[in-house]
Design a protein around this motif. Structure first.
Motif, mmCIF file in Angstrom:
data_model
loop_
_atom_site.group_PDB
_atom_site.id
_atom_site.type_symbol
_atom_site.label_atom_id
_atom_site.label_comp_id
_atom_site.label_asym_id
_atom_site.label_seq_id
_atom_site.Cartn_x
_atom_site.Cartn_y
_atom_site.Cartn_z
ATOM 1 N N ASP A 80 -4.545 3.829 4.359
ATOM 2 C CA ASP A 80 -4.764 2.399 4.593
ATOM 3 C C ASP A 80 -3.492 1.736 5.132
ATOM 4 O O ASP A 80 -3.544 0.900 6.044
ATOM 5 C CB ASP A 80 -5.207 1.701 3.306
ATOM 6 N N SER A 81 -2.350 2.109 4.582
ATOM 7 C CA SER A 81 -1.077 1.574 5.044
ATOM 8 C C SER A 81 -0.801 1.995 6.492
ATOM 9 O O SER A 81 -0.369 1.191 7.317
ATOM 10 C CB SER A 81 0.049 2.053 4.122
ATOM 11 N N ASP A 120 -4.307 5.310 -0.191
ATOM 12 C CA ASP A 120 -3.426 4.164 0.026
ATOM 13 C C ASP A 120 -2.500 4.390 1.216
ATOM 14 O O ASP A 120 -2.239 3.471 1.986
ATOM 15 C CB ASP A 120 -2.612 3.849 -1.233
ATOM 16 N N LEU A 141 0.814 -1.217 0.000
ATOM 17 C CA LEU A 141 0.000 0.000 0.000
ATOM 18 C C LEU A 141 0.847 1.266 0.000
ATOM 19 O O LEU A 141 0.535 2.229 -0.711
ATOM 20 C CB LEU A 141 -0.957 -0.002 1.194
#
Length: 131
Positions: A68-69, A65, A32
């Motif tokens: 999310d990471s 992203d 991610l």
């Protein structure tokens, strides 16, 4: 085991570890964060070409992203805060590096997009930058 953390505490915290093994945990962050970095760099390229709507869209993907990471990283930090010592290996260090670099790429993309927008509207440079 750390002093002050009972085996019952450790067992309870272990139930709340990330659902996958630690290798997969690290690879999820790497994947991610790598995508976030790539989208951020693409957003700079789009801004340089004068495609500011595309640059904004790519930057949004990068930020999603990255978020999310970062959420995955937070899962690990939460587990550790509950008393479970997570293994620190080169893969986890590499994952953290990817996360940091993605963050820097996004911050830089914001600056570059702003600069390219200003250049595009300046009277002495009305066209996007040439490659």
């Amino acid at each position: 085991m750390d002093e002050g953390v009972s085996s019952a505490d450790s067992a309870a915290a272990a139930e709340n570890t990330p659902s996958e093994d630690f290798t997969t945990f690290s690879f999820r962050i790497i994947a991610l964060a790598g995508e976030a970095h790539s989208f951020a760099m693409q957003s700079i390229k789009a801004a340089r070409a004068g495609d500011f709507p595309e640059a904004a869209s790519l930057l949004e993907h990068a930020e999603k992203d990255f978020s999310d990471s970062h959420d995955i990283q937070t899962e690990g930090l939460t587990v550790q805060a509950r008393g479970v010592q997570l293994p620190v290996d080169i893969l986890l260090v590499h994952a953290q590096d990817h996360l940091t670099m993605a963050n820097m790429a996004i911050e830089n993309a914001r600056v570059f997009i702003d600069l390219y927008q200003k250049l595009a509207t300046a009277t002495d440079h009305p066209h996007p930058m040439e490659e």
